[in-house]
Each structure stands twice: as structure tokens, then as C-alpha cells.
Design a protein around this motif. Structure first.
Motif, PDB file in Angstrom:
ATOM      1  N   ARG A  11     -61.371 120.419  12.353  1.00 11.02           N
ATOM      2  CA  ARG A  11     -62.510 119.822  13.027  1.00 11.02           C
ATOM      3  C   ARG A  11     -62.069 118.930  14.180  1.00 11.02           C
ATOM      4  O   ARG A  11     -62.730 118.839  15.193  1.00 11.02           O
ATOM      5  N   TYR A  12     -60.938 118.266  14.042  1.00  8.21           N
ATOM      6  CA  TYR A  12     -60.508 117.304  15.045  1.00  8.21           C
ATOM      7  C   TYR A  12     -59.330 117.778  15.893  1.00  8.21           C
ATOM      8  O   TYR A  12     -58.649 116.980  16.506  1.00  8.21           O
ATOM      9  N   GLN A  13     -59.114 119.082  15.941  1.00  2.00           N
ATOM     10  CA  GLN A  13     -58.081 119.612  16.823  1.00  2.00           C
ATOM     11  C   GLN A  13     -58.750 120.143  18.082  1.00  2.00           C
ATOM     12  O   GLN A  13     -59.761 120.821  18.019  1.00  2.00           O
ATOM     13  N   TYR A  14     -58.171 119.817  19.214  1.00  2.00           N
ATOM     14  CA  TYR A  14     -58.728 120.220  20.496  1.00  2.00           C
ATOM     15  C   TYR A  14     -57.696 121.041  21.248  1.00  2.00           C
ATOM     16  O   TYR A  14     -56.491 120.794  21.149  1.00  2.00           O
ATOM     17  N   SER A  15     -58.174 121.983  22.032  1.00  2.00           N
ATOM     18  CA  SER A  15     -57.268 122.828  22.802  1.00  2.00           C
ATOM     19  C   SER A  15     -56.615 122.019  23.915  1.00  2.00           C
ATOM     20  O   SER A  15     -57.120 120.968  24.321  1.00  2.00           O
ATOM     21  N   GLU A  16     -55.503 122.523  24.412  1.00  2.00           N
ATOM     22  CA  GLU A  16     -54.817 121.865  25.530  1.00  2.00           C
ATOM     23  C   GLU A  16     -55.735 121.799  26.748  1.00  2.00           C
ATOM     24  O   GLU A  16     -55.696 120.827  27.493  1.00  2.00           O
TER      25      GLU A  16
END
Length: 74
Positions: A11-16
């Protein structure tokens, strides 16, 4: 428990791409990190600051290439 932990991490991972876009908005757009945080649904403004710092370091090391701006873009 393991499924719950995995769900939270995802849920809290974002793409570069998202990280760089947010950092560029602060660096070059002069936008407020808190406003960007709210728009993206990020839980902590320090996350934006971390992305900003990482992007600043990449810029200082020349890890980003920019094409020269033409007169109308200046």
C-alpha cells in the motif's frame, strides 16, 4: 499476520516515477511538500522530503540528463 504486513508494504510503495515527479514538483515547481503529500495520499511529509533529498543527490551527481531549453521554454 504475514498477509497483513505484505498488504501494508504494498500500500505504501510508490514507483520511481511517482517519487521523481513529486520531488521535481518541490525542486522546480516550488510547490509545498505538504500539499503534494495530501494530493498523493502519502501519510508523512518526511516521505516527500526523503524523495526530494534523493533526487537532489542524483542531480548533483549528474545522474539526470536534460535537453537544452529552446528560447520559448526559457
Amino acid at each position: 499476520m504475514e498477509d497483513h504486513s505484505r498488504e501494508l508494504l504494498n500500500r505504501y510503495q510508490y514507483s520511481e516515477k511517482v517519487k521523481e515527479a513529486a520531488a521535481f514538483r518541490v525542486l522546480f515547481g516550488g510547490e509545498d511538500a505538504k500539499q503534494i503529500m495530501q494530493e498523493l495520499g502519502i501519510q508523512n511529509v518526511k516521505t516527500i522530503h526523503h524523495w526530494w533529498l534523493a533526487t537532489s543527490k542524483k542531480l548533483s551527481k549528474g545522474l539526470y540528463l536534460y535537453l537544452p531549453l529552446s528560447a520559448p521554454q526559457l
